[in-house]
Design a protein around this motif. Structure first.
Motif, mmCIF file in Angstrom:
data_model
loop_
_atom_site.group_PDB
_atom_site.id
_atom_site.type_symbol
_atom_site.label_atom_id
_atom_site.label_comp_id
_atom_site.label_asym_id
_atom_site.label_seq_id
_atom_site.Cartn_x
_atom_site.Cartn_y
_atom_site.Cartn_z
ATOM 1 N N UNK A 25 -5.866 3.861 10.809
ATOM 2 C CA UNK A 25 -6.702 2.909 10.569
ATOM 3 C C UNK A 25 -6.432 2.019 9.779
ATOM 4 N N UNK A 26 -6.374 0.552 9.826
ATOM 5 C CA UNK A 26 -6.246 -0.258 8.706
ATOM 6 C C UNK A 26 -7.327 -1.292 8.940
ATOM 7 N N UNK A 27 -7.832 -1.585 7.730
ATOM 8 C CA UNK A 27 -9.008 -2.902 7.773
ATOM 9 C C UNK A 27 -9.833 -2.504 6.479
ATOM 10 N N UNK A 28 -11.135 -3.008 6.566
ATOM 11 C CA UNK A 28 -11.821 -3.109 5.329
ATOM 12 C C UNK A 28 -12.715 -1.722 4.994
ATOM 13 N N UNK A 29 -13.376 -1.217 6.211
ATOM 14 C CA UNK A 29 -13.874 0.098 5.941
ATOM 15 C C UNK A 29 -13.638 1.024 7.101
ATOM 16 N N UNK A 30 -12.527 1.738 6.804
ATOM 17 C CA UNK A 30 -11.849 2.589 7.990
ATOM 18 C C UNK A 30 -11.987 3.789 7.733
ATOM 19 N N UNK A 31 -11.901 4.642 8.977
ATOM 20 C CA UNK A 31 -11.639 6.138 9.086
ATOM 21 C C UNK A 31 -10.817 6.684 9.905
ATOM 22 N N UNK A 32 -9.833 7.442 9.404
ATOM 23 C CA UNK A 32 -8.717 8.048 10.352
ATOM 24 C C UNK A 32 -7.872 8.953 9.781
ATOM 25 N N UNK A 33 -7.001 9.596 10.387
ATOM 26 C CA UNK A 33 -5.969 10.466 10.032
ATOM 27 C C UNK A 33 -5.333 10.022 8.688
ATOM 28 N N UNK A 34 -4.724 8.562 9.119
ATOM 29 C CA UNK A 34 -4.123 7.817 8.238
ATOM 30 C C UNK A 34 -4.835 6.643 7.972
ATOM 31 N N UNK A 35 -5.572 6.472 6.725
ATOM 32 C CA UNK A 35 -6.459 5.279 6.822
ATOM 33 C C UNK A 35 -5.993 4.407 5.527
ATOM 34 N N UNK A 36 -5.900 3.169 5.983
ATOM 35 C CA UNK A 36 -5.620 2.075 4.783
ATOM 36 C C UNK A 36 -6.280 0.891 4.581
ATOM 37 N N UNK A 37 -6.863 0.631 3.446
ATOM 38 C CA UNK A 37 -7.966 -0.509 3.470
ATOM 39 C C UNK A 37 -8.786 -0.471 1.975
ATOM 40 N N UNK A 38 -9.898 -1.314 1.950
ATOM 41 C CA UNK A 38 -10.557 -1.288 1.037
ATOM 42 C C UNK A 38 -11.406 0.083 0.637
ATOM 43 N N UNK A 39 -12.200 0.531 1.531
ATOM 44 C CA UNK A 39 -12.939 1.553 1.658
ATOM 45 C C UNK A 39 -12.478 2.502 2.857
ATOM 46 N N UNK A 40 -11.290 3.444 2.361
ATOM 47 C CA UNK A 40 -10.699 4.279 3.378
ATOM 48 C C UNK A 40 -11.047 5.931 3.225
ATOM 49 N N UNK A 41 -11.432 6.472 4.464
ATOM 50 C CA UNK A 41 -11.617 7.815 4.643
ATOM 51 C C UNK A 41 -10.821 8.480 5.498
ATOM 52 N N UNK A 42 -9.927 9.471 5.276
ATOM 53 C CA UNK A 42 -9.172 10.258 6.096
ATOM 54 C C UNK A 42 -8.411 11.284 5.440
ATOM 55 N N UNK A 43 -7.580 11.935 6.317
ATOM 56 C CA UNK A 43 -6.678 13.081 5.912
ATOM 57 C C UNK A 43 -5.740 12.333 4.747
ATOM 58 N N UNK A 44 -5.148 11.359 4.917
ATOM 59 C CA UNK A 44 -4.299 10.427 4.011
ATOM 60 C C UNK A 44 -5.025 9.366 3.883
ATOM 61 N N UNK A 45 -5.427 8.797 2.624
ATOM 62 C CA UNK A 45 -6.031 7.764 2.457
ATOM 63 C C UNK A 45 -5.706 6.898 1.614
#
Length: 154
Positions: A25-45
């Motif tokens: 997941x890539x974006x401003x407020x994202x959730x994912x296993x691999x998350x990149x963004x301003x507010x990221x939640x995930x296994x690897x953030x």
């Protein structure tokens, strides 16, 4: 689930844009296993404000946290708060560098190391004086326990 998802609130394997959920997941407020963004939640953030098992960014919270303000089990950063290990300035029960072992301050770890060294020398038959240890103040155990409990909740 779609392979590629684009748009607010979209779900997909690879998701982009704000408020998306996906494996990547890539974006401003994202959730994912691999998350990149301003507010990221995930296994690897990765991001500015993020939470995850491995979190890298400005305000990191997670199992392994790396950033300017890092809070986690193991934390590295300018202002790091770690339960088990901290590299940085460190706060409360986990101040200092290296292995802090949570509620055990550095003096307790050094005292235990000296005592174990003395016991090891005794087993090998090397004469050695027992190390003199000054006990920590009693309030420190309570402060360290409360500090470690607060850090583990975060």
């Amino acid at each position: 689930m779609q392979l590629f998802a684009v748009g607010p609130g979209a779900y997909g394997f690879v998701a982009s844009e704000p408020m998306t959920v996906g494996v990547v997941a890539v974006g401003q407020h994202v959730t994912g296993v691999i998350a990149t963004g301003q507010i990221a939640t995930g296994l690897i953030a990765f991001g500015q404000v993020y939470a995850g098992v491995i979190a890298i960014g400005q305000l990191a919270r997670g199992g392994i946290a790396v950033g300017q303000l890092a809070i986690g089990l193991a934390a590295i950063g300018q202002l790091a708060i770690g339960v088990a290990w901290v590299g940085g300035i460190g706060i409360g029960a986990t101040r200092g560098f290296g292995v802090t072992l949570g509620l055990f301050p550095e003096s307790v770890v050094n005292s235990a190391r000296a005592h174990l060294g003395w016991r090891w020398n005794q087993l090998r038959g090397i004469p050695d004086d027992r190390p003199v240890v000054e006990p920590d103040p009693s309030w420190r155990i309570l402060a360290a326990t409360l500090g470690t409990a607060a850090l583990s909740i975060v």
